[in-house]
Scaffold this active site. Structure first.
Site, PDB file in Angstrom:
ATOM      1  CG  ASP A 117      66.839  14.789  57.210  1.00  0.00           C
ATOM      2  OD1 ASP A 117      66.278  15.869  56.960  1.00  0.00           O
ATOM      3  OD2 ASP A 117      66.269  13.863  57.832  1.00  0.00           O
TER       4      ASP A 117
ATOM      5  CG  ASP B 169      65.581  14.155  61.455  1.00  0.00           C
ATOM      6  OD1 ASP B 169      65.390  15.372  61.274  1.00  0.00           O
ATOM      7  OD2 ASP B 169      65.234  13.281  60.655  1.00  0.00           O
ATOM      8  CD  GLU B 170      67.052  19.358  58.486  1.00  0.00           C
ATOM      9  OE1 GLU B 170      67.264  20.201  57.627  1.00  0.00           O
ATOM     10  OE2 GLU B 170      65.952  19.246  59.059  1.00  0.00           O
TER      11      GLU B 170
HETATM   12  P1  TTP Z   1      61.846  14.781  59.107  1.00  0.00           P
HETATM   13  O1  TTP Z   1      63.323  14.682  58.935  1.00  0.00           O
HETATM   14  O2  TTP Z   1      61.120  15.829  58.353  1.00  0.00           O
HETATM   15  O3  TTP Z   1      61.177  13.417  58.689  1.00  0.00           O
HETATM   16  P2  TTP Z   1      61.665  11.936  58.918  1.00  0.00           P
HETATM   17  O4  TTP Z   1      63.025  11.877  59.515  1.00  0.00           O
HETATM   18  O5  TTP Z   1      60.616  11.215  59.683  1.00  0.00           O
HETATM   19  O6  TTP Z   1      61.672  11.352  57.453  1.00  0.00           O
HETATM   20  P3  TTP Z   1      62.723  11.618  56.276  1.00  0.00           P
HETATM   21  O7  TTP Z   1      63.290  10.269  55.989  1.00  0.00           O
HETATM   22  O8  TTP Z   1      61.903  12.147  55.175  1.00  0.00           O
HETATM   23  O9  TTP Z   1      63.733  12.584  56.792  1.00  0.00           O
HETATM   24  O10 TTP Z   1      61.491  14.963  60.608  1.00  0.00           O
HETATM   25  C1  TTP Z   1      62.209  14.348  61.681  1.00  0.00           C
HETATM   26  C2  TTP Z   1      61.273  13.895  62.759  1.00  0.00           C
HETATM   27  O11 TTP Z   1      60.492  14.985  63.227  1.00  0.00           O
HETATM   28  C3  TTP Z   1      60.284  12.843  62.313  1.00  0.00           C
HETATM   29  O12 TTP Z   1      60.795  11.530  62.400  1.00  0.00           O
HETATM   30  C4  TTP Z   1      59.119  13.081  63.218  1.00  0.00           C
HETATM   31  C5  TTP Z   1      59.179  14.549  63.557  1.00  0.00           C
HETATM   32  N1  TTP Z   1      58.151  15.278  62.802  1.00  0.00           N
HETATM   33  C6  TTP Z   1      56.907  15.515  63.399  1.00  0.00           C
HETATM   34  O13 TTP Z   1      56.694  15.154  64.557  1.00  0.00           O
HETATM   35  N2  TTP Z   1      55.949  16.148  62.667  1.00  0.00           N
HETATM   36  C7  TTP Z   1      56.134  16.550  61.378  1.00  0.00           C
HETATM   37  O14 TTP Z   1      55.226  17.110  60.760  1.00  0.00           O
HETATM   38  C8  TTP Z   1      57.415  16.312  60.774  1.00  0.00           C
HETATM   39  C9  TTP Z   1      57.675  16.737  59.365  1.00  0.00           C
HETATM   40  C10 TTP Z   1      58.378  15.675  61.525  1.00  0.00           C
HETATM   41 MG    MG Z   2      64.624  13.016  58.684  1.00  0.00          MG
END
Ligand code: TTP
Ligand code: MG
Length: 406
Positions: free
Chosen positions: A22, A130-131
């Protein structure tokens, strides 16, 4: 004291090594990639922060901005209250760099990351931009899984330039918890014999699928940690949470039988026919199996796949499901062999009255992988190794491990 009924790894998938990758504050990391001055600074990516805008939300915030309580899905007005824009404050006051969402650019970066993941995992399940989950069972071993996982992170960092957190565990659920455990830039490896201890003290919210509402419902039952859930009486949990409760209870006990499968790529292709009244006429049954085999062959053509296993399903009244299958030494696409094999498998049921019959091919390989299938085929014939999928373990992990492979 060992927890009752908890048997981590005692599942059909106990040989799996699953990675969950992730990306850290993904959109913000992408912005930092093209604007290195943003590194180490609070960054907020979202819409609606320009003067005159009134609505919008935070997509993500860098970890520096999260310290001020800015988070995904927050109204942008709230984010601006917590952390104003850099341009609007004196330089000594806390402030953040705000950037608009640029999906096209993030998709480009995500594609570059995916390319690496597909190179390093045998099967890759992309979950979001992103996962992803990777099945790396045949690429590594538990005693070197930490090095392998670090290699995945470093390869993404050095090739694409964005940070990722990686979790390794014997199943998907635990791998997801592991990647989240040490974010950002995290690396958490949980071998099967450490799974129970790893899960035991984590707050119940760390279980994927437990949001704030379920968490407080669990707390009403005195369940505050994953270990508490593992120890809880299944009937109580099922009464309160239904089937989902049973699933969460299993995951808390380190049990998750899902295997990593690729999206849009079926594990098998099949066709079946039900008879209104059970049929025992051999001619009718064999004609039907012939027709089903043909139908499966044409699906195989459309999907452009090869298969290694041919199987049949026969349902005898009332609902007695019998399956039989045969696996060949390598991937094939041979309609005649498919039909003959299906008919041979059907022989066993001569004289039975049948209410449903089906033909199925599995162990599929998709055409873009044809080259690696040919490789595996060579490996397989030369190998005395057991029934694992190929290429063989040691060879590949060494080759894949070479740090100079960029
Ligand atoms: P996530 O993997 O949930 O968050 P992240 O990568 O920003 O942070 P983390 O380090 O906790 O993993 O989500 C991936 C992307 O999806 C994030 O960068 C932006 C987008 N996203 C949104 O647009 N709205 C949201 O509510 C969430 C949770 C994510
Ligand atoms: Mg992320």
């Amino acid at each position: 004291m060992p927890m009752a009924g908890r048997l981590p790894g005692a599942t059909t998938t106990d040989q799996q090594i699953v990675l969950h990758v992730d990306m850290d504050c993904f959109y913000a990391s992408c912005e930092r990639l093209r604007e290195p001055e943003l590194r180490g600074e609070p960054v907020v990516v979202g819409m609606g922060y320009e003067p005159g805008d009134s609505v919008g939300a935070v997509a993500t915030a860098s970890y520096e901005a999260r310290e001020y309580g800015v988070e995904s899905a927050q109204p942008i007005s709230e984010a601006l209250e917590r952390l104003p824009r850099t341009s609007s404050t004196e330089s000594s006051e806390p402030a953040a760099y705000y950037r608009p969402v640029d999906m096209e650019y993030y998709q480009e970066i995500a594609a570059a990351v995916r390319e690496i993941l597909h190179d390093l995992g045998d099967t890759v399940r992309e979950v979001s931009i992103d996962e992803a989950y990777l099945d790396v069972t045949d690429r590594t071993d538990w005693d070197v899984a930490e090095g392998f996982s670090r290699h995945v992170k470093q390869r993404i960092r050095s090739t694409v330039g964005v940070p990722a957190s990686v979790g390794a565990a014997p199943n998907m659920s635990a791998a997801k918890i592991a990647s989240d455990h040490d974010k950002p830039d995290g690396l958490t490896v949980v071998p099967p014999d450490e799974l129970e201890d790893f899960l035991a003290d984590l707050p119940i919210e760390d279980l994927h699928g437990v949001g704030p509402v379920s968490a407080s419902a669990f707390r009403e039952l005195d369940i505050a940690t994953i270990g508490d859930l593992a120890d809880a009486d299944i009937e109580t949990i099922e009464d309160r949470f239904g089937d989902r409760g049973r699933e969460l209870h299993n995951r808390a006990r380190g049990i998750d039988d899902r295997t990593v499968t690729e999206r849009g790529r079926p594990k098998s292709l099949s066709r079946e026919t039900s008879f209104g009244d059970p049929v025992s006429d051999w001619d009718v049954l064999s004609e039907q199996v012939t027709a089903l085999s043909r139908a499966v062959s044409s699906r195989v053509d459309r999907k452009d796949v090869l298969y290694q296993t041919v199987g049949i399903k026969v349902v005898l009244p009332p609902y007695d499901v019998k399956t039989r299958e045969r696996t060949f030494g390598g991937p094939i696409d041979e309609p005649d062999l498919l039909r003959e094999t299906a008919l041979e498998l059907l022989d066993e049921f001569e004289g039975e009255s049948v209410r449903k019959v089906g033909v199925r091919v599995s162990k599929l390989s998709f055409s873009e992988n044809e080259q690696s299938d040919l490789d595996s085929w060579t490996d397989r014939t030369d190998s005395s190794d057991t029934g694992r999928s190929y290429p063989r373990r040691g060879q590949v992990s060494l080759e894949r491990f070479a740090p100079e492979r960029r």
